[in-house]
Design a protein around this motif. Structure first.
Motif, PDB file in Angstrom:
ATOM      1  N   GLU A  37     -41.762 -60.694  43.548  1.00  0.00           N
ATOM      2  CA  GLU A  37     -40.754 -60.248  42.586  1.00  0.00           C
ATOM      3  C   GLU A  37     -41.096 -58.921  41.914  1.00  0.00           C
ATOM      4  N   ILE A  38     -42.363 -58.685  41.653  1.00  0.00           N
ATOM      5  CA  ILE A  38     -42.800 -57.442  41.016  1.00  0.00           C
ATOM      6  C   ILE A  38     -43.343 -56.520  42.111  1.00  0.00           C
ATOM      7  N   THR A  39     -42.755 -55.341  42.235  1.00  0.00           N
ATOM      8  CA  THR A  39     -43.214 -54.379  43.236  1.00  0.00           C
ATOM      9  C   THR A  39     -44.441 -53.629  42.724  1.00  0.00           C
ATOM     10  N   SER A  40     -45.106 -52.939  43.627  1.00  0.00           N
ATOM     11  CA  SER A  40     -46.270 -52.157  43.205  1.00  0.00           C
ATOM     12  C   SER A  40     -45.859 -51.030  42.257  1.00  0.00           C
ATOM     13  N   VAL A  41     -44.657 -50.499  42.414  1.00  0.00           N
ATOM     14  CA  VAL A  41     -44.179 -49.444  41.496  1.00  0.00           C
ATOM     15  C   VAL A  41     -43.905 -50.045  40.113  1.00  0.00           C
ATOM     16  N   GLN A  42     -43.324 -51.233  40.065  1.00  0.00           N
ATOM     17  CA  GLN A  42     -43.108 -51.897  38.774  1.00  0.00           C
ATOM     18  C   GLN A  42     -44.448 -52.200  38.105  1.00  0.00           C
ATOM     19  N   TYR A  43     -45.409 -52.655  38.897  1.00  0.00           N
ATOM     20  CA  TYR A  43     -46.737 -52.926  38.337  1.00  0.00           C
ATOM     21  C   TYR A  43     -47.327 -51.635  37.767  1.00  0.00           C
ATOM     22  N   ALA A  44     -47.210 -50.536  38.501  1.00  0.00           N
ATOM     23  CA  ALA A  44     -47.726 -49.254  38.013  1.00  0.00           C
ATOM     24  C   ALA A  44     -47.043 -48.873  36.702  1.00  0.00           C
ATOM     25  N   ALA A  45     -45.750 -49.138  36.591  1.00  0.00           N
ATOM     26  CA  ALA A  45     -45.027 -48.854  35.346  1.00  0.00           C
ATOM     27  C   ALA A  45     -45.589 -49.691  34.200  1.00  0.00           C
ATOM     28  N   LEU A  46     -45.886 -50.944  34.460  1.00  0.00           N
ATOM     29  CA  LEU A  46     -46.487 -51.805  33.428  1.00  0.00           C
ATOM     30  C   LEU A  46     -47.833 -51.236  32.978  1.00  0.00           C
ATOM     31  N   GLU A  47     -48.647 -50.813  33.924  1.00  0.00           N
ATOM     32  CA  GLU A  47     -49.958 -50.232  33.587  1.00  0.00           C
ATOM     33  C   GLU A  47     -49.795 -48.963  32.742  1.00  0.00           C
ATOM     34  N   ILE A  48     -48.876 -48.103  33.137  1.00  0.00           N
ATOM     35  CA  ILE A  48     -48.657 -46.859  32.394  1.00  0.00           C
ATOM     36  C   ILE A  48     -48.185 -47.159  30.977  1.00  0.00           C
ATOM     37  N   LEU A  49     -47.245 -48.102  30.843  1.00  0.00           N
ATOM     38  CA  LEU A  49     -46.723 -48.435  29.507  1.00  0.00           C
ATOM     39  C   LEU A  49     -47.765 -49.137  28.646  1.00  0.00           C
ATOM     40  N   GLN A  50     -48.701 -49.828  29.261  1.00  0.00           N
ATOM     41  CA  GLN A  50     -49.804 -50.430  28.500  1.00  0.00           C
ATOM     42  C   GLN A  50     -50.664 -49.326  27.891  1.00  0.00           C
ATOM     43  N   LYS A  51     -50.913 -48.283  28.696  1.00  0.00           N
ATOM     44  CA  LYS A  51     -51.785 -47.195  28.256  1.00  0.00           C
ATOM     45  C   LYS A  51     -51.073 -46.195  27.346  1.00  0.00           C
ATOM     46  N   THR A  52     -49.761 -46.012  27.555  1.00  0.00           N
ATOM     47  CA  THR A  52     -49.022 -45.009  26.781  1.00  0.00           C
ATOM     48  C   THR A  52     -47.698 -45.590  26.282  1.00  0.00           C
ATOM     49  N   PRO A  53     -47.764 -46.557  25.382  1.00  0.00           N
ATOM     50  CA  PRO A  53     -46.515 -47.141  24.873  1.00  0.00           C
ATOM     51  C   PRO A  53     -45.675 -46.084  24.165  1.00  0.00           C
ATOM     52  N   ASP A  92     -35.366 -37.258  20.424  1.00  0.00           N
ATOM     53  CA  ASP A  92     -34.359 -36.803  21.382  1.00  0.00           C
ATOM     54  C   ASP A  92     -33.363 -37.936  21.613  1.00  0.00           C
ATOM     55  N   LYS A  93     -32.219 -37.843  21.003  1.00  0.00           N
ATOM     56  CA  LYS A  93     -31.217 -38.920  21.053  1.00  0.00           C
ATOM     57  C   LYS A  93     -30.676 -39.161  22.460  1.00  0.00           C
ATOM     58  N   ARG A  94     -30.907 -38.211  23.382  1.00  0.00           N
ATOM     59  CA  ARG A  94     -30.447 -38.404  24.758  1.00  0.00           C
ATOM     60  C   ARG A  94     -31.449 -39.190  25.585  1.00  0.00           C
ATOM     61  N   SER A  95     -32.558 -39.542  24.994  1.00  0.00           N
ATOM     62  CA  SER A  95     -33.661 -40.139  25.733  1.00  0.00           C
ATOM     63  C   SER A  95     -33.986 -41.534  25.201  1.00  0.00           C
ATOM     64  N   TYR A  96     -34.646 -42.320  26.030  1.00  0.00           N
ATOM     65  CA  TYR A  96     -35.130 -43.641  25.638  1.00  0.00           C
ATOM     66  C   TYR A  96     -36.656 -43.635  25.646  1.00  0.00           C
ATOM     67  N   VAL A  97     -37.236 -44.390  24.709  1.00  0.00           N
ATOM     68  CA  VAL A  97     -38.669 -44.644  24.753  1.00  0.00           C
ATOM     69  C   VAL A  97     -38.867 -46.082  25.206  1.00  0.00           C
ATOM     70  N   LEU A  98     -39.983 -46.324  25.862  1.00  0.00           N
ATOM     71  CA  LEU A  98     -40.203 -47.597  26.530  1.00  0.00           C
ATOM     72  C   LEU A  98     -41.478 -48.273  26.034  1.00  0.00           C
ATOM     73  N   PHE A  99     -41.404 -49.595  25.947  1.00  0.00           N
ATOM     74  CA  PHE A  99     -42.532 -50.411  25.499  1.00  0.00           C
ATOM     75  C   PHE A  99     -42.584 -51.691  26.329  1.00  0.00           C
ATOM     76  N   LEU A 100     -43.796 -52.217  26.499  1.00  0.00           N
ATOM     77  CA  LEU A 100     -43.933 -53.530  27.113  1.00  0.00           C
ATOM     78  C   LEU A 100     -43.457 -54.601  26.141  1.00  0.00           C
ATOM     79  N   THR A 101     -42.797 -55.602  26.657  1.00  0.00           N
ATOM     80  CA  THR A 101     -42.461 -56.778  25.860  1.00  0.00           C
ATOM     81  C   THR A 101     -43.665 -57.720  25.920  1.00  0.00           C
ATOM     82  N   PRO A 102     -43.680 -58.764  25.080  1.00  0.00           N
ATOM     83  CA  PRO A 102     -44.750 -59.762  25.225  1.00  0.00           C
ATOM     84  C   PRO A 102     -44.801 -60.342  26.640  1.00  0.00           C
ATOM     85  N   ALA A 103     -43.637 -60.576  27.260  1.00  0.00           N
ATOM     86  CA  ALA A 103     -43.603 -61.082  28.634  1.00  0.00           C
ATOM     87  C   ALA A 103     -44.179 -60.056  29.603  1.00  0.00           C
ATOM     88  N   GLY A 104     -43.924 -58.785  29.367  1.00  0.00           N
ATOM     89  CA  GLY A 104     -44.474 -57.730  30.214  1.00  0.00           C
ATOM     90  C   GLY A 104     -45.988 -57.659  30.103  1.00  0.00           C
TER      91      GLY A 104
END
Length: 146
Positions: A37-53, A92-104
């Protein structure tokens, strides 16, 4: 009918063929050891967001080396699966910032040892020095600045 074993030099002559075959092996090992269910790219995104929320969607896409539409789809899927949350960027109102959820965060902790096992399986026949050299050589195939 000839098999791949009849022409081993033809299959190993071209770097692209070896890279493709190595990627196919990576995908197969990933699916058996990590997740279907989780691809290697999704996993990489989780790792990046852990390091740079709190990085924005564009920055995450740059880190993953994916285009704007791909990162938009990836983020939407991960938000839907409640792995990350997306908020409006205060600067920047045109942009989103991203964070891991507790489930993430939980998913990341669960997957990390499995991902390390994929690495062990893929490089089992290499010495530590050969693993480092392989990473260096593969990185050298990428465009400058990556």
């Amino acid at each position: 009918m000839p098999t791949k074993h009849d022409y081993p030099e033809a299959l190993s002559k071209f770097t692209g063929s070896l890279v493709r075959r190595a990627q196919q092996r990576h995908v197969a090992v990933w699916l058996s050891e990590v997740s279907t269910e989780i691809t290697s790219v999704q996993y990489a995104a989780l790792e990046i967001l852990q390091k740079t929320p709190g990085i924005n969607q564009r920055q995450l896409g740059d880190e993953l080396d994916v285009d704007r539409s791909t990162i938009a789809d990836l983020v939407a899927r991960m938000v839907r699966n409640e792995l990350i949350e997306r908020s409006d960027d205060a600067v920047d109102k045109r942009s989103y910032v991203l964070f891991l959820t507790p489930a993430g965060k939980k998913q990341l902790a669960t997957l990390r040892p499995r991902v390390e096992e994929v690495e062990r399986i893929l490089t089992a026949r290499l010495t530590r020095a050969e693993r480092m050299e392989l990473r260096r050589l593969l990185s050298a195939l990428l465009p400058l600045g990556e």
